[in-house]
Motif scaffolding. Structure first.
Motif, mmCIF file in Angstrom:
data_model
loop_
_atom_site.group_PDB
_atom_site.id
_atom_site.type_symbol
_atom_site.label_atom_id
_atom_site.label_comp_id
_atom_site.label_asym_id
_atom_site.label_seq_id
_atom_site.Cartn_x
_atom_site.Cartn_y
_atom_site.Cartn_z
ATOM 1 N N GLU A 213 96.789 7.170 2.998
ATOM 2 C CA GLU A 213 96.435 7.287 1.570
ATOM 3 C C GLU A 213 95.529 6.063 1.283
ATOM 4 O O GLU A 213 95.778 4.911 1.620
ATOM 5 C CB GLU A 213 97.847 7.061 0.817
ATOM 6 N N ILE A 214 94.381 6.727 0.771
ATOM 7 C CA ILE A 214 93.533 5.571 0.116
ATOM 8 C C ILE A 214 93.194 5.761 -1.250
ATOM 9 O O ILE A 214 92.834 6.771 -1.875
ATOM 10 C CB ILE A 214 91.874 5.754 0.826
ATOM 11 N N GLU A 215 93.831 4.666 -2.030
ATOM 12 C CA GLU A 215 93.796 4.816 -3.571
ATOM 13 C C GLU A 215 92.921 3.831 -4.079
ATOM 14 O O GLU A 215 92.914 2.560 -3.829
ATOM 15 C CB GLU A 215 95.035 4.795 -3.944
ATOM 16 N N ASP A 216 92.221 4.230 -5.216
ATOM 17 C CA ASP A 216 91.352 3.191 -5.962
ATOM 18 C C ASP A 216 91.828 3.315 -7.460
ATOM 19 O O ASP A 216 92.437 3.947 -7.812
ATOM 20 C CB ASP A 216 89.951 3.524 -5.523
ATOM 21 N N SER B 290 94.633 12.877 -8.483
ATOM 22 C CA SER B 290 93.652 11.900 -9.299
ATOM 23 C C SER B 290 94.108 12.025 -10.825
ATOM 24 O O SER B 290 94.690 13.085 -11.137
ATOM 25 C CB SER B 290 92.122 12.120 -9.152
ATOM 26 N N LYS B 291 93.703 10.855 -11.540
ATOM 27 C CA LYS B 291 94.127 10.861 -12.945
ATOM 28 C C LYS B 291 92.987 10.379 -13.684
ATOM 29 O O LYS B 291 92.545 9.250 -13.208
ATOM 30 C CB LYS B 291 95.403 10.116 -13.682
ATOM 31 N N GLU B 292 92.339 10.960 -14.761
ATOM 32 C CA GLU B 292 91.289 10.492 -15.097
ATOM 33 C C GLU B 292 91.363 8.860 -15.979
ATOM 34 O O GLU B 292 92.462 8.827 -16.447
ATOM 35 C CB GLU B 292 90.683 11.455 -16.326
ATOM 36 N N ASN B 293 90.538 8.139 -15.558
ATOM 37 C CA ASN B 293 90.609 6.650 -15.929
ATOM 38 C C ASN B 293 91.533 5.768 -15.478
ATOM 39 O O ASN B 293 91.608 4.612 -15.864
ATOM 40 C CB ASN B 293 90.540 6.713 -17.631
ATOM 41 N N GLU B 294 92.225 6.395 -14.436
ATOM 42 C CA GLU B 294 93.214 5.583 -13.756
ATOM 43 C C GLU B 294 92.824 5.633 -12.444
ATOM 44 O O GLU B 294 93.253 4.532 -11.694
ATOM 45 C CB GLU B 294 94.606 6.172 -13.933
ATOM 46 N N GLY B 295 92.487 6.502 -11.588
ATOM 47 C CA GLY B 295 92.003 6.372 -10.286
ATOM 48 C C GLY B 295 92.142 7.505 -9.609
ATOM 49 O O GLY B 295 92.757 8.611 -10.018
ATOM 50 N N THR B 296 91.670 7.600 -8.198
ATOM 51 C CA THR B 296 91.876 8.640 -7.324
ATOM 52 C C THR B 296 92.813 8.318 -5.984
ATOM 53 O O THR B 296 92.436 6.973 -5.597
ATOM 54 C CB THR B 296 90.589 9.557 -6.868
ATOM 55 N N CYS B 297 93.300 9.195 -5.509
ATOM 56 C CA CYS B 297 94.185 8.706 -4.265
ATOM 57 C C CYS B 297 93.604 9.988 -3.243
ATOM 58 O O CYS B 297 94.046 11.264 -3.421
ATOM 59 C CB CYS B 297 95.525 8.783 -4.282
ATOM 60 N N MET B 298 93.306 9.601 -2.098
ATOM 61 C CA MET B 298 92.990 10.719 -1.186
ATOM 62 C C MET B 298 94.141 10.690 0.091
ATOM 63 O O MET B 298 94.397 9.574 0.395
ATOM 64 C CB MET B 298 91.464 10.254 -0.221
ATOM 65 N N HIS B 299 94.333 11.854 0.429
ATOM 66 C CA HIS B 299 95.379 11.934 1.552
ATOM 67 C C HIS B 299 94.800 12.581 2.682
ATOM 68 O O HIS B 299 94.459 13.669 2.451
ATOM 69 C CB HIS B 299 96.846 12.504 0.723
ATOM 70 N N PHE B 300 95.115 12.211 3.640
ATOM 71 C CA PHE B 300 94.703 13.000 4.929
ATOM 72 C C PHE B 300 95.955 12.864 6.038
ATOM 73 O O PHE B 300 96.578 11.585 6.183
ATOM 74 C CB PHE B 300 93.525 12.956 5.462
ATOM 75 N N VAL B 301 96.370 13.676 6.852
ATOM 76 C CA VAL B 301 97.626 13.894 7.696
ATOM 77 C C VAL B 301 96.859 14.208 9.238
ATOM 78 O O VAL B 301 96.113 14.902 9.262
ATOM 79 C CB VAL B 301 98.304 14.846 7.512
ATOM 80 N N ILE B 302 97.315 13.411 10.083
ATOM 81 C CA ILE B 302 97.011 13.399 11.371
ATOM 82 C C ILE B 302 98.268 13.831 12.299
ATOM 83 O O ILE B 302 99.128 12.860 12.142
ATOM 84 C CB ILE B 302 95.794 12.683 11.947
ATOM 85 N N ARG B 303 98.248 14.582 13.237
ATOM 86 C CA ARG B 303 99.723 14.698 14.052
ATOM 87 C C ARG B 303 99.665 13.434 14.960
ATOM 88 O O ARG B 303 98.612 12.962 15.679
ATOM 89 C CB ARG B 303 99.718 16.078 14.990
ATOM 90 N N LYS B 304 100.880 13.146 15.366
ATOM 91 C CA LYS B 304 101.129 12.123 16.265
ATOM 92 C C LYS B 304 101.126 12.803 17.931
ATOM 93 O O LYS B 304 101.126 13.783 17.899
ATOM 94 C CB LYS B 304 102.675 11.774 16.228
ATOM 95 N N TYR B 305 100.746 11.555 18.823
ATOM 96 C CA TYR B 305 100.713 12.223 20.105
ATOM 97 C C TYR B 305 102.054 12.220 20.614
ATOM 98 O O TYR B 305 102.773 11.000 20.548
ATOM 99 C CB TYR B 305 99.747 11.255 20.634
ATOM 100 N N GLN B 306 102.584 12.885 21.216
ATOM 101 C CA GLN B 306 104.036 12.969 22.030
ATOM 102 C C GLN B 306 103.678 13.343 23.559
ATOM 103 O O GLN B 306 102.987 14.285 23.667
ATOM 104 C CB GLN B 306 104.771 14.063 21.173
#
Length: 492
Positions: A417-420, A473-489
């Motif tokens: 998660e990368i949030e600003d 995202s919420k206007e005037n508050e910020g945005t959060c980008m989410h990305f998911v990657i599978r684990k190596y097993q």
């Protein structure tokens, strides 16, 4: 309807329809002629009398004479019984025939009194040799159109007797019948031909002409021309194939137009974004050349600025290269097993220095178990992080910027998660931000620069890693980008 079925129906129609109509015409015409020839109470319900009256009359008379001969041989008194004679006459009354029994020279019995009065005087005389030789005499009274068959015999008391079968034979009826039937058959064939021609025209030629018009529209570039829906069969398949082709061509054309528009927009964006750092570099270089940077501090500032602008140009060119790779689906990947904690720790350290120079606070938290591995391309994954953070930096409108990076453990995958605390994104724009060249506000974004393909590149790289990405995202508050990657097993 399929062509094979249509041909079978056509074949059966050519054979059966004229046959049925000809039979109907024969019955109607024959009946009309017979009704038109009723005279002296004569009726005819035997069509053989119209086709071959002489032969039909001979066969009929032979049957009657055989019956009369049996009466004369076994019960001679029966020939004088009016009931017996009426029964015989009743058998031929509907075949334009009747009987006359003459005794001596007088009328003894007749099945048609009115007609008998006309012909009685013309009947041939009794001949004894006919009785001895059991001969039947045939004459044709041409003026009255009568065929007369005579059988001579003796009554029980020895009186001379003659038994006549009178048949009305009108050749005009036969000739008219054949003429009328010939005309009727011609009309039937013309009608059948017109019917089949019209049916085939509506079922085959008309749809083919419609298809021809549709293809001409395609050739002229009109991809909106639609054909009406058709049922099953070859024509229906042609229509459906045309519609599939039209839709694919339209989709391809629309994509081509969109691609051209996007390429023009990309060229415009890249030109604008390259022009800005080039202008800055040129200005600072001129400043150095003109001696404006006359102190070590100014010189260092000018050189650092030139370096940063050169890096911006390099980033734009890299984005353009990646964009080209997306279009041809040939982004180069070099996958490795990566330790999540070590990799993101190094990334944060590198990114932190840059953000610190821009007065943006970076907060980092890693909740993933140590030793957790993923399969990824380090360079491309770093591009994802840099593009997202670069986007966040570009739209932070607060005096004190903040970016939070969180690495979360989700069983068989990790979530980043990368949030600003920037100006945020409107809810209506959120589903579109990963589309190429999409900008939430073109007028404001032009001042910020950027090619408009950064997030589309991010989405492509994450999906090529087997993951997925979304934004909140919420206007005037910020945005959060989410990305998911599978684990190596490790495989068991």
């Amino acid at each position: 309807m399929k062509f094979k079925t249509r041909l079978v129906i056509t074949f059966l129609t050519i054979i059966l329809l004229p046959l049925v109509l000809a039979c109907t015409a024969f019955i109607c015409i024959g009946g009309a002629l017979i009704r038109g020839q009723e005279e002296y109470g004569l009726r005819n319900k035997d069509y053989n009398m119209l086709i071959d009256p002489t032969q039909a009359s001979k066969l009929m008379a032979d049957e009657i004479f055989l019956e009369v001969r049996e009466i004369l041989d076994y019960e001679p008194s029966g020939i004088e019984d009016e009931a017996v004679l009426s029964g015989i006459n009743e058998k031929i009354v509907n075949r334009s025939s009747y009987i006359i029994v003459r005794r001596q020279d007088e009328l003894f019995y007749t099945g048609n009194q009115l007609a008998a009065n006309q012909i009685f005087s013309e009947l041939p005389h009794f001949r004894e040799e006919n009785v001895r030789e059991n001969e039947k005499q045939n004459i044709y009274l041409d003026d009255m159109k009568k065929l007369v068959r005579q059988m001579d015999f003796y009554f029980e008391n020895g009186d001379e007797g003659s038994f006549f079968v009178i048949t009305r034979t009108n050749p005009i009826i036969s000739r008219r019948l054949f003429v009328d039937m010939a005309i009727a058959i011609m009309v039937i064939l013309i009608f059948t031909s017109m019917f089949l021609t019209n049916w085939i025209s509506r079922g085959v030629f008309a749809p083919i002409n419609q298809l021809n018009v549709a293809m001409q529209n395609i050739a002229e570039g009109n991809l909106e021309y639609r054909l009406p829906d058709k049922d099953d069969g070859e024509i229906g398949e042609l229509y459906r194939n045309y519609e599939d082709m039209r839709l694919r061509l339209k989709e391809s054309t629309d994509e081509k137009i969109l691609a051209e528009k996007q390429n023009k927009e990309l060229v415009s964006n890249i030109s604008h974004d390259l022009k800005t750092p080039i202008t800055a570099i040129k200005g600072y270089v001129e400043g150095i050349m003109d001696g404006v940077a006359d102190t070590p501090e100014k010189m260092d500032k000018y050189i650092r600025t030139i370096y940063n602008k050169a890096n911006d140009m390099d980033r734009l060119i890299n984005e353009l290269t990646v964009y080209s790779g997306i279009d041809s689906n040939r982004i180069p990947y070099h996958f490795h097993k990566i330790d999540v904690s070590e990799y993101f720790g190094d990334c944060i350290e590198e990114v932190g220095l840059d953000l610190e120079s821009k007065n943006i606070e970076l907060n980092y938290s890693n909740l993933v178990t140590p030793g957790t591995l993923i399969i990824a391309d380090p360079e491309q994954l770093k591009r994802v992080i840099n593009n997202i953070i670069g986007n966040s930096v570009k739209y932070i409108d607060k005096k004190k910027g903040e970016i939070d990076i969180r690495i979360l453990d989700e069983l068989d995958s990790i979530r980043v998660e990368i949030e600003d605390n920037g100006k945020g994104i409107a809810a209506k724009d959120l589903p579109k931000i990963f589309e190429r060249f999409y900008r939430t506000d073109t007028s404001r974004n032009s001042a910020q620069g950027g090619s408009g393909i950064g997030l589309s590149i991010v989405k492509k790289i994450v999906e090529d890693h087997g993951g997925y990405i979304w934004a909140t995202s919420k206007e005037n508050e910020g945005t959060c980008m989410h990305f998911v990657i599978r684990k190596y097993q490790e495989a068991e």
